[in-house]
Design an enzyme around this catalytic site. Structure first.
Site, PDB file in Angstrom:
ATOM      1  N   VAL A 232     -99.578  11.497 -29.703  1.00  0.00           N
ATOM      2  CA  VAL A 232     -99.854  12.934 -29.777  1.00  0.00           C
ATOM      3  C   VAL A 232    -101.270  13.151 -30.290  1.00  0.00           C
ATOM      4  O   VAL A 232    -101.672  12.560 -31.292  1.00  0.00           O
ATOM      5  CB  VAL A 232     -98.881  13.656 -30.732  1.00  0.00           C
ATOM      6  CG1 VAL A 232     -99.185  15.159 -30.769  1.00  0.00           C
ATOM      7  CG2 VAL A 232     -97.441  13.414 -30.346  1.00  0.00           C
TER       8      VAL A 232
ATOM      9  N   LYS B 213     -96.295   8.667 -25.182  1.00  0.00           N
ATOM     10  CA  LYS B 213     -95.529   9.870 -25.561  1.00  0.00           C
ATOM     11  C   LYS B 213     -94.227   9.991 -24.786  1.00  0.00           C
ATOM     12  O   LYS B 213     -93.234  10.497 -25.300  1.00  0.00           O
ATOM     13  CB  LYS B 213     -96.369  11.135 -25.382  1.00  0.00           C
ATOM     14  CG  LYS B 213     -96.766  11.410 -23.958  1.00  0.00           C
ATOM     15  CD  LYS B 213     -97.620  12.641 -23.817  1.00  0.00           C
ATOM     16  CE  LYS B 213     -98.117  12.768 -22.382  1.00  0.00           C
ATOM     17  NZ  LYS B 213     -98.984  11.652 -21.938  1.00  0.00           N
TER      18      LYS B 213
ATOM     19  N   THR C 273    -107.257   2.049 -19.045  1.00  0.00           N
ATOM     20  CA  THR C 273    -108.300   2.721 -19.818  1.00  0.00           C
ATOM     21  C   THR C 273    -108.120   2.510 -21.316  1.00  0.00           C
ATOM     22  O   THR C 273    -109.037   2.064 -22.010  1.00  0.00           O
ATOM     23  CB  THR C 273    -108.269   4.241 -19.512  1.00  0.00           C
ATOM     24  OG1 THR C 273    -108.363   4.393 -18.097  1.00  0.00           O
ATOM     25  CG2 THR C 273    -109.431   4.946 -20.169  1.00  0.00           C
TER      26      THR C 273
ATOM     27  N   GLU D 117    -105.704  15.490 -13.064  1.00  0.00           N
ATOM     28  CA  GLU D 117    -105.329  14.534 -12.041  1.00  0.00           C
ATOM     29  C   GLU D 117    -105.112  15.240 -10.705  1.00  0.00           C
ATOM     30  O   GLU D 117    -105.023  16.469 -10.639  1.00  0.00           O
ATOM     31  CB  GLU D 117    -104.044  13.822 -12.467  1.00  0.00           C
ATOM     32  CG  GLU D 117    -104.226  13.247 -13.854  1.00  0.00           C
ATOM     33  CD  GLU D 117    -103.185  12.221 -14.224  1.00  0.00           C
ATOM     34  OE1 GLU D 117    -102.644  11.560 -13.326  1.00  0.00           O
ATOM     35  OE2 GLU D 117    -102.943  12.073 -15.426  1.00  0.00           O
TER      36      GLU D 117
ATOM     37  N   LYS E  76     -95.219  16.191 -26.335  1.00  0.00           N
ATOM     38  CA  LYS E  76     -95.905  16.059 -27.622  1.00  0.00           C
ATOM     39  C   LYS E  76     -95.275  16.949 -28.691  1.00  0.00           C
ATOM     40  O   LYS E  76     -95.097  16.523 -29.833  1.00  0.00           O
ATOM     41  CB  LYS E  76     -97.391  16.385 -27.432  1.00  0.00           C
ATOM     42  CG  LYS E  76     -98.102  15.317 -26.580  1.00  0.00           C
ATOM     43  CD  LYS E  76     -99.490  15.770 -26.155  1.00  0.00           C
ATOM     44  CE  LYS E  76    -100.202  14.703 -25.335  1.00  0.00           C
ATOM     45  NZ  LYS E  76    -101.429  15.230 -24.691  1.00  0.00           N
TER      46      LYS E  76
END
Lengths: 432, 432
Positions: free
Chosen positions: A133, A106, A15, A191, A206
């Site tokens: 982040v 991250k 993506t 998800e 993060k």
């Protein structure tokens, strides 16, 4: 304009990778003017080089990472594969081959930041990670550059879009956790295995990165105290609202005289706090500095194009460095190792929801039990009955986590108490 | 750490200048680590060198600008005098003597940006001005770097703290304009002559700077259409609230197919818009980019230490450049001159407040007059009587400024209309 093309090698074409390809093509002319040279993707590491990819020619696609990393023409490696491995090894190899690296990862930055920064420094190359982040929200560069004159005392963020969407739905429509989760999954925001989001682990990575930069000390994900939102009920959100608060999953990092306090947990924040208005999948990071006071950075914390926006901004920054024959201008800013503040020593007001016997004297007994542990009560609400029990909601004054836990243990042992249903921190927004 | 000290010459020792001295001293150690060398103030241009200045030695104070600008040891000139002249001349002289320049001066940047950037480029030095817009809020660097991958379509800001404080007070306490102004003056937020703030001119300079960077074309303050808040009544704010809006003084810049649309005026914004929650003296700048989507930058837009935060961040950035033997890494980004969109061709919904005769058929007659000018009405409220007249509030659908003006002229000529009390744009927050 010297026309040396800046060449990019892309690792990953999911993506975010597709977004980077799209964005570099869509705004190619503007980007070339800003850099002073065209920026082009030369090679892309993909799993299946036979699959056609819009905007790329077949001979740009490779399935062997060395074909990208060892390509002498490539100046910048962009890692958008995600996951710890092999991404971390590829990044390290690229740095050691003197390639500048831009990553959105991250997991890798939160866990291997120290090693990767050292490699970047040793090899005199850039290592940038704005997209790791807050998605498209500028926050790494603002902390490292724009707020560099400040001693930062606090970073507090809504840095997970999935849970913020769920909590917004629960707040606006009175949904329970399970319904909100199904809705987030149906909308494509959560998800199938939502653990990393609802358990707070995504936010923990993060805030580890943000705390490291804000306080100039290495904070890893293992240093972060984490509670997720799985125990949050529709009732807690109703009470929050009634008491003038909004319930959010907060990632908090503060520099205190007891050390670096870094944690992720649901929290009540006052409805007038700038973070309270951040809804749906939006993210925001609130930063307090000694000179600047309160600031906040708001935007989309995830998604293809917002993330690509941050990745390509880093690519442009590296490309400007290449054009100006400079590198490693801003690298690791963890100058010292500061101690952590144990969670037991952190302090805040707390919200507590209890089921107790519905008879005279019960509230006094409970208040007495809290008082015996030095926990003072700011307010007590007794509103409704649940089966034969009375539901009581308490807000304490500021109290240490340790004292609060002792008090809760005592309360749980009382025969008049059926259940402690929830315990949630209140972040007042005041300076501690 | 190579210990070559980075030397700063400060022009001006007013509120901001004193803040810069304080901040460089307070966070000296952290700043030295970030830069890789200590940053020290060598000389300060003051009006009265006899007056003692905390944190400075008498021999650092000079009253002749050449003693600062011509000092070969000084690397960076920080201009915090304010006003157009002599600040502009001093900056130009400094650039021509190959000094890097940091300024907080919106007047100079908005009016002489082109000339000063050219001088910086010709002399291979940096010219930074983060503090000129939004005080401590990072916005120049985010636009030039963090969002560099985006085609920006819109910048919309609350960039004047005085008027935002006044409008917040009017909204929260139902004050009229004159009372709110007196209160702002008493609180030290408004000057004795408040024209630049309440007339919208301060905001106009800032949006000219932001538009120039966002759209890559030079926009000066003369290009900005400006309306202030002096005509805003408590009634307008009440109606805004009732209709689901908040009234703000907005600085707006949009790239449209008719050209660059840049203006400052009061506006109704939907209460759920991120800018609607920005209260008191806080500022915020909302930016929309093709990749990043919506972002917002929030904080204190003025004040000694927030402004010093931005100035010293620029100093740190220049100092890092000096340490890395690079300069002019990011200079003027006005690559082309784009046409302006005439205000007549801009379009939005409008709020109109009228006093009309209180008799049957009046509303129909007014709606007919608007319709004749192709102005459709979204909603009509008739709520209260003012003397013997009826107060009518209309919200139109999206209409060009030109058509709206024609319709208003017609309405004003109607015998049933006593007065058009106010006409205010509605910024829907939707993409045009």
């Amino acid at each position: 304009m010297g026309e040396k093309v800046i060449q990019v090698g892309l690792l990953g074409m999911g993506t975010v990778g597709s977004g980077v390809v799209k964005l570099l093509a869509a705004n190619a002319q503007d980007i070339a003017r800003k850099v002073g040279a065209p920026v082009r993707i030369k090679k892309v590491l993909v799993r299946d080089p036979e699959k056609p990819r819009p905007g790329l020619l077949p001979d740009q696609l490779v399935y062997d990472v060395t074909a990208v990393i060892d390509d002498a023409d490539i100046d910048i490696i962009v890692e958008v594969m995600g996951g710890e491995q092999p991404a971390k090894d590829y990044i390290l190899q690229a740095l050691n081959r003197r390639k500048h690296v831009v990553t959105a990862n991250k997991d890798v930055v939160a866990k291997y930041g120290r090693e990767l920064f050292a490699a970047a420094e040793a090899n005199h190359v850039d290592f940038l990670f704005e997209a790791s982040v807050g998605g498209g929200i500028p926050i790494i560069r603002p902390l490292k550059q724009c707020l560099a004159a400040n001693k930062i005392s606090e970073v507090m963020g809504i840095v997970n879009g999935t849970t913020n969407y769920m909590l917004t739905q629960m707040t606006q429509h009175g949904l329970d956790f399970a319904t909100a989760l199904r809705q987030a999954q149906a909308a494509g925001y959560a998800e199938a295995d939502p653990t990393a989001d609802v358990g707070g682990w995504d936010a923990a990575r993060k805030i580890a990165i943000l705390a490291s930069i804000a306080f100039g000390t290495r904070v890893t994900v293992d240093d972060v105290y984490v509670e997720g939102i799985t125990t949050i009920g529709a009732e807690d959100i109703e009470y929050a609202c009634e008491l003038g608060y909004v319930l959010k999953l907060l990632a908090v990092a503060k520099e205190t005289d007891k050390g670096i306090d870094v944690r992720v947990h649901p929290a009540f924040i006052p409805h007038h706090h700038p973070l309270a208005a951040v809804q749906d999948v939006f993210n925001a990071i609130y930063v307090r500095g000694d000179a600047v006071g309160e600031t906040m950075f708001y935007g989309r914390g995830a998604g293809q194009m917002p993330t690509a926006s941050a990745v390509v901004a880093d690519v442009i920054d590296v490309a400007r460095d290449i054009r100006h024959h400079v590198s490693s201008r801003i690298l690791c800013t963890c100058y010292e190792q500061k101690p952590l503040c144990p969670i037991e020593q952190t302090a805040s007001p707390y919200y507590i929801r209890l089921l107790v016997e519905d008879k005279p004297g019960v509230l006094a007994a409970i208040a007495g039990a809290f008082g015996a542990q030095q926990v003072s009560l700011h307010s007590v609400i007794q509103k409704r009955k649940v089966d034969n029990w009375a539901e009581v909601v308490l807000i304490t004054y500021r109290v240490s986590h340790a004292s609060l836990r002792l008090a809760i243990n005592t309360i749980e042992g009382m025969s008049i108490v059926s259940k402690v249903q929830n315990v949630i921190r209140v972040e007042t927004g005041e300076i501690d």
